[in-house]
Design a protein around this motif. Structure first.
Motif, PDB file in Angstrom:
ATOM      1  N   LYS A   1      44.161  36.518  34.430  1.00 49.29           N
ATOM      2  CA  LYS A   1      44.251  37.935  34.060  1.00 49.29           C
ATOM      3  C   LYS A   1      42.879  38.485  33.708  1.00 49.29           C
ATOM      4  CE  LYS A   1      46.532  41.436  31.361  1.00 49.29           C
ATOM      5  NZ  LYS A   1      45.670  42.412  31.937  1.00 49.29           N
ATOM      6  N   MET A   2      42.100  37.731  32.965  1.00 49.29           N
ATOM      7  CA  MET A   2      40.759  38.177  32.610  1.00 49.29           C
ATOM      8  C   MET A   2      39.925  38.415  33.874  1.00 49.29           C
ATOM      9  SD  MET A   2      37.606  36.234  30.715  1.00 49.29           S
ATOM     10  CE  MET A   2      37.269  35.323  32.216  1.00 49.29           C
TER      11      MET A   2
ATOM     12  N   GLU B   1      46.759  31.231  32.927  1.00 54.69           N
ATOM     13  CA  GLU B   1      47.206  32.605  33.183  1.00 54.69           C
ATOM     14  C   GLU B   1      46.301  33.621  32.499  1.00 54.69           C
ATOM     15  OE1 GLU B   1      49.261  33.946  35.431  1.00 54.69           O
ATOM     16  OE2 GLU B   1      49.318  31.859  36.100  1.00 54.69           O
ATOM     17  N   SER B   2      45.857  33.309  31.286  1.00 54.85           N
ATOM     18  CA  SER B   2      44.941  34.215  30.584  1.00 54.85           C
ATOM     19  C   SER B   2      43.620  34.330  31.332  1.00 54.85           C
ATOM     20  CB  SER B   2      44.674  33.715  29.162  1.00 54.85           C
ATOM     21  OG  SER B   2      45.862  33.730  28.416  1.00 54.85           O
TER      22      SER B   2
ATOM     23  N   PRO C   1      39.055  32.355  28.364  1.00 54.28           N
ATOM     24  CA  PRO C   1      40.253  31.902  27.663  1.00 54.28           C
ATOM     25  C   PRO C   1      40.639  30.493  28.109  1.00 54.28           C
ATOM     26  CG  PRO C   1      40.793  33.648  29.231  1.00 54.28           C
ATOM     27  CD  PRO C   1      39.319  33.433  29.302  1.00 54.28           C
TER      28      PRO C   1
END
Length: 152
Positions: A130-131, A126-127, A122
């Motif tokens: 998280k991934m 932040e994405s 991503p």
């Protein structure tokens, strides 16, 4: 992998910023104890096949998971994947393709060459974090492997 044993990841990533994000994300959640980072496809093959600087299994243990970028210098990630999955003593190591490419041909070839997973990085920080957290927990904590690490 026995519970409590250190987990080892081979991170094959030529973008140092992405590599640092991977390291920080996994370290923050104590998902992996050892991350070995190489920046090109030839170094990945040398590591996996214990050639050159990576010939000593004590300093270059076989990984429990390979995180593999596709667009790499020297040897392309899809070629690294093919060589790894063609090797009888390495083919059970899970390989997660982590790339910016969502091209249908890349996805198809990766799975034809027996990638265990294919994720598109991503764009947002932040994405991405998280991934990496989800990926780390899945492959290194929740997933059960038939074999991990050195068979010796």
């Amino acid at each position: 992998m026995l519970q409590g044993e250190p987990l080892t990841i081979l991170l094959v990533e030529d973008n140092n910023d992405h590599a640092e994000l991977v390291r920080r994300s996994l370290a923050k959640h104590k998902i992996a104890n050892k991350i070995y980072h190489v920046t090109d496809g030839q170094a990945a093959l040398n590591y996996l096949f214990r050639e050159g600087a990576y010939s000593d299994p004590r300093t270059s243990p076989l990984p429990d998971l390979v995180l593999l970028d596709l667009r790499l210098p020297k040897v392309d990630g899809l070629d690294v994947l093919k060589r790894l999955k063609d090797a009888p003593d390495l083919r059970r190591i899970p390989v997660v393709i982590m790339t910016t490419s969502d091209a249908e041909t890349d996805v198809a070839v990766a799975y034809e060459r027996h990638a265990n997973s294919y994720v598109v990085k991503p764009l947002g920080l932040e994405s991405f974090r998280k991934m990496m957290t989800d990926l780390g927990f899945y492959w290194l904590a929740w997933n059960v492997n038939p074999w991990s690490g050195d068979p010796e």
